[in-house]
Design a protein around this motif. Structure first.
Motif, PDB file in Angstrom:
ATOM      1  N   ALA A  34       0.851  -1.132  -0.069  1.00  0.00           N
ATOM      2  CA  ALA A  34       0.021  -0.095   0.107  1.00  0.00           C
ATOM      3  C   ALA A  34       0.779   1.236  -0.073  1.00  0.00           C
ATOM      4  CB  ALA A  34      -1.058   0.022   1.088  1.00  0.00           C
ATOM      5  N   GLU A  35       1.952   1.084   0.863  1.00  0.00           N
ATOM      6  CA  GLU A  35       2.845   2.505   0.881  1.00  0.00           C
ATOM      7  C   GLU A  35       3.561   2.611  -0.659  1.00  0.00           C
ATOM      8  OE1 GLU A  35       5.658   2.186   4.086  1.00  0.00           O
ATOM      9  OE2 GLU A  35       3.891   2.215   5.687  1.00  0.00           O
ATOM     10  N   LEU A  36       3.904   1.517  -1.282  1.00  0.00           N
ATOM     11  CA  LEU A  36       4.686   1.404  -2.364  1.00  0.00           C
ATOM     12  C   LEU A  36       3.834   2.037  -3.430  1.00  0.00           C
ATOM     13  CD1 LEU A  36       6.792  -1.606  -2.535  1.00  0.00           C
ATOM     14  CD2 LEU A  36       7.694   0.691  -2.495  1.00  0.00           C
ATOM     15  N   THR A  37       2.327   1.790  -3.483  1.00  0.00           N
ATOM     16  CA  THR A  37       1.475   1.996  -4.541  1.00  0.00           C
ATOM     17  C   THR A  37       1.000   3.471  -4.189  1.00  0.00           C
ATOM     18  OG1 THR A  37       0.629  -0.259  -4.394  1.00  0.00           O
ATOM     19  CG2 THR A  37      -1.120   1.534  -5.363  1.00  0.00           C
ATOM     20  N   ALA A  38       0.841   3.858  -3.091  1.00  0.00           N
ATOM     21  CA  ALA A  38       0.301   5.374  -2.805  1.00  0.00           C
ATOM     22  C   ALA A  38       1.616   6.190  -3.353  1.00  0.00           C
ATOM     23  CB  ALA A  38       0.210   5.636  -1.201  1.00  0.00           C
ATOM     24  N   ALA A  39       2.858   5.676  -3.067  1.00  0.00           N
ATOM     25  CA  ALA A  39       4.006   6.563  -3.500  1.00  0.00           C
ATOM     26  C   ALA A  39       4.088   6.555  -5.071  1.00  0.00           C
ATOM     27  CB  ALA A  39       5.284   6.102  -2.985  1.00  0.00           C
ATOM     28  N   GLY A  40       3.155   5.905  -5.936  1.00  0.00           N
ATOM     29  CA  GLY A  40       3.248   5.732  -7.350  1.00  0.00           C
ATOM     30  C   GLY A  40       3.664   4.592  -8.014  1.00  0.00           C
ATOM     31  N   LEU A  71      -3.677   6.523   3.074  1.00  0.00           N
ATOM     32  CA  LEU A  71      -2.054   7.063   2.878  1.00  0.00           C
ATOM     33  C   LEU A  71      -2.115   8.136   1.925  1.00  0.00           C
ATOM     34  CD1 LEU A  71      -0.176   3.374   2.538  1.00  0.00           C
ATOM     35  CD2 LEU A  71       0.117   5.186   4.371  1.00  0.00           C
ATOM     36  N   LYS A  72      -2.836   8.020   0.862  1.00  0.00           N
ATOM     37  CA  LYS A  72      -2.793   9.250  -0.237  1.00  0.00           C
ATOM     38  C   LYS A  72      -3.607  10.371   0.568  1.00  0.00           C
ATOM     39  CE  LYS A  72      -2.792   6.569  -4.606  1.00  0.00           C
ATOM     40  NZ  LYS A  72      -3.612   6.321  -5.855  1.00  0.00           N
ATOM     41  N   ALA A  73      -4.399  10.362   1.333  1.00  0.00           N
ATOM     42  CA  ALA A  73      -5.008  11.413   2.237  1.00  0.00           C
ATOM     43  C   ALA A  73      -3.996  11.939   3.061  1.00  0.00           C
ATOM     44  CB  ALA A  73      -6.310  10.886   2.590  1.00  0.00           C
ATOM     45  N   GLN A  74      -3.202  11.247   3.624  1.00  0.00           N
ATOM     46  CA  GLN A  74      -2.305  11.557   4.556  1.00  0.00           C
ATOM     47  C   GLN A  74      -1.236  12.476   3.679  1.00  0.00           C
ATOM     48  OE1 GLN A  74      -0.781   8.014   6.627  1.00  0.00           O
ATOM     49  NE2 GLN A  74      -1.904   8.605   8.410  1.00  0.00           N
ATOM     50  N   GLN A  75      -0.848  11.829   2.511  1.00  0.00           N
ATOM     51  CA  GLN A  75       0.164  12.540   1.871  1.00  0.00           C
ATOM     52  C   GLN A  75      -0.202  13.948   1.215  1.00  0.00           C
ATOM     53  OE1 GLN A  75       1.009   9.656  -1.524  1.00  0.00           O
ATOM     54  NE2 GLN A  75       2.235   8.393  -0.253  1.00  0.00           N
ATOM     55  N   ALA A  76      -1.701  13.825   0.849  1.00  0.00           N
ATOM     56  CA  ALA A  76      -2.147  15.158   0.398  1.00  0.00           C
ATOM     57  C   ALA A  76      -2.562  16.162   1.446  1.00  0.00           C
ATOM     58  CB  ALA A  76      -3.448  15.024  -0.338  1.00  0.00           C
ATOM     59  N   GLY A  77      -2.313  15.843   2.763  1.00  0.00           N
ATOM     60  CA  GLY A  77      -2.653  16.594   4.064  1.00  0.00           C
ATOM     61  C   GLY A  77      -3.994  16.618   4.302  1.00  0.00           C
ATOM     62  N   GLN A  78      -4.767  15.736   3.934  1.00  0.00           N
ATOM     63  CA  GLN A  78      -6.157  15.786   3.973  1.00  0.00           C
ATOM     64  C   GLN A  78      -6.416  15.155   5.308  1.00  0.00           C
ATOM     65  OE1 GLN A  78      -7.439  13.697   0.746  1.00  0.00           O
ATOM     66  NE2 GLN A  78      -7.659  15.559  -0.620  1.00  0.00           N
ATOM     67  N   ILE A  79      -5.544  14.334   6.091  1.00  0.00           N
ATOM     68  CA  ILE A  79      -5.796  13.820   7.414  1.00  0.00           C
ATOM     69  C   ILE A  79      -4.322  13.832   7.888  1.00  0.00           C
ATOM     70  CG2 ILE A  79      -7.742  12.334   6.871  1.00  0.00           C
ATOM     71  CD1 ILE A  79      -5.910   9.992   6.733  1.00  0.00           C
ATOM     72  N   SER A  80      -4.280  13.824   9.283  1.00  0.00           N
ATOM     73  CA  SER A  80      -3.073  14.071   9.809  1.00  0.00           C
ATOM     74  C   SER A  80      -2.381  12.565  10.237  1.00  0.00           C
ATOM     75  CB  SER A  80      -3.198  15.063  11.026  1.00  0.00           C
ATOM     76  OG  SER A  80      -4.036  14.556  12.053  1.00  0.00           O
ATOM     77  N   GLU A  81      -1.077  12.676  10.454  1.00  0.00           N
ATOM     78  CA  GLU A  81      -0.423  11.081  10.818  1.00  0.00           C
ATOM     79  C   GLU A  81      -0.927  10.806  12.227  1.00  0.00           C
ATOM     80  OE1 GLU A  81       1.845   9.499   9.427  1.00  0.00           O
ATOM     81  OE2 GLU A  81       1.939  10.556   7.613  1.00  0.00           O
ATOM     82  N   PRO A  82      -1.466   9.747  12.440  1.00  0.00           N
ATOM     83  CA  PRO A  82      -1.761   9.379  13.729  1.00  0.00           C
ATOM     84  C   PRO A  82      -0.795   9.722  14.936  1.00  0.00           C
ATOM     85  CG  PRO A  82      -1.338   7.343  12.656  1.00  0.00           C
ATOM     86  CD  PRO A  82      -1.070   8.601  11.875  1.00  0.00           C
ATOM     87  N   GLN A  83      -1.119  10.160  16.250  1.00  0.00           N
ATOM     88  CA  GLN A  83      -0.334  10.366  17.217  1.00  0.00           C
ATOM     89  C   GLN A  83       0.156   9.180  18.198  1.00  0.00           C
ATOM     90  OE1 GLN A  83       1.059  13.727  17.924  1.00  0.00           O
ATOM     91  NE2 GLN A  83      -0.265  14.113  15.806  1.00  0.00           N
ATOM     92  N   HIS A  84       1.311   8.871  18.385  1.00  0.00           N
ATOM     93  CA  HIS A  84       1.555   7.694  19.315  1.00  0.00           C
ATOM     94  C   HIS A  84       2.095   8.158  20.494  1.00  0.00           C
ATOM     95  CE1 HIS A  84       2.192   5.170  15.759  1.00  0.00           C
ATOM     96  NE2 HIS A  84       2.559   6.199  15.276  1.00  0.00           N
TER      97      HIS A  84
END
Length: 84
Positions: A34-40, A71-84
């Motif tokens: 999924a990460e590779l696909t989201a990266a293109g 992942l694509k929404a995170q990359q586009a800044g539409q949602i934030s990374e989860p807080q750990h």
């Protein structure tokens, strides 16, 4: 379709299932794909056995699509990374 076309189609189906992986193995590699696909990157070139499984398994395919969307929404800044 003629008989040669049908034979080629059947051969392709069998070849997909010869190298088939199960849902557990797919799940172990799903985040990476999924990460590779989201990266293109082309998922079929990166992890062809996982991609073949996704073509056959609705549950895994839906999980993969959802993960790529997140992942694509995170990359586009539409949602934030989860807080750990």
């Amino acid at each position: 379709m003629n008989s040669d076309d049908i034979r080629q189609l059947v051969d392709r189906i069998y070849s997909l299932h010869e190298a088939a992986i199960d849902c557990n193995t797919c799940d172990e590699q799903l985040d990476c794909l999924a990460e590779l696909t989201a990266a293109g990157y082309d998922p079929e070139l990166m992890l062809p056995a996982v991609q073949a499984h996704l073509l056959c398994c609705t549950g895994c395919r839906e999980a993969f699509r959802a993960l790529v969307c997140i992942l694509k929404a995170q990359q586009a800044g539409q949602i934030s990374e989860p807080q750990h």
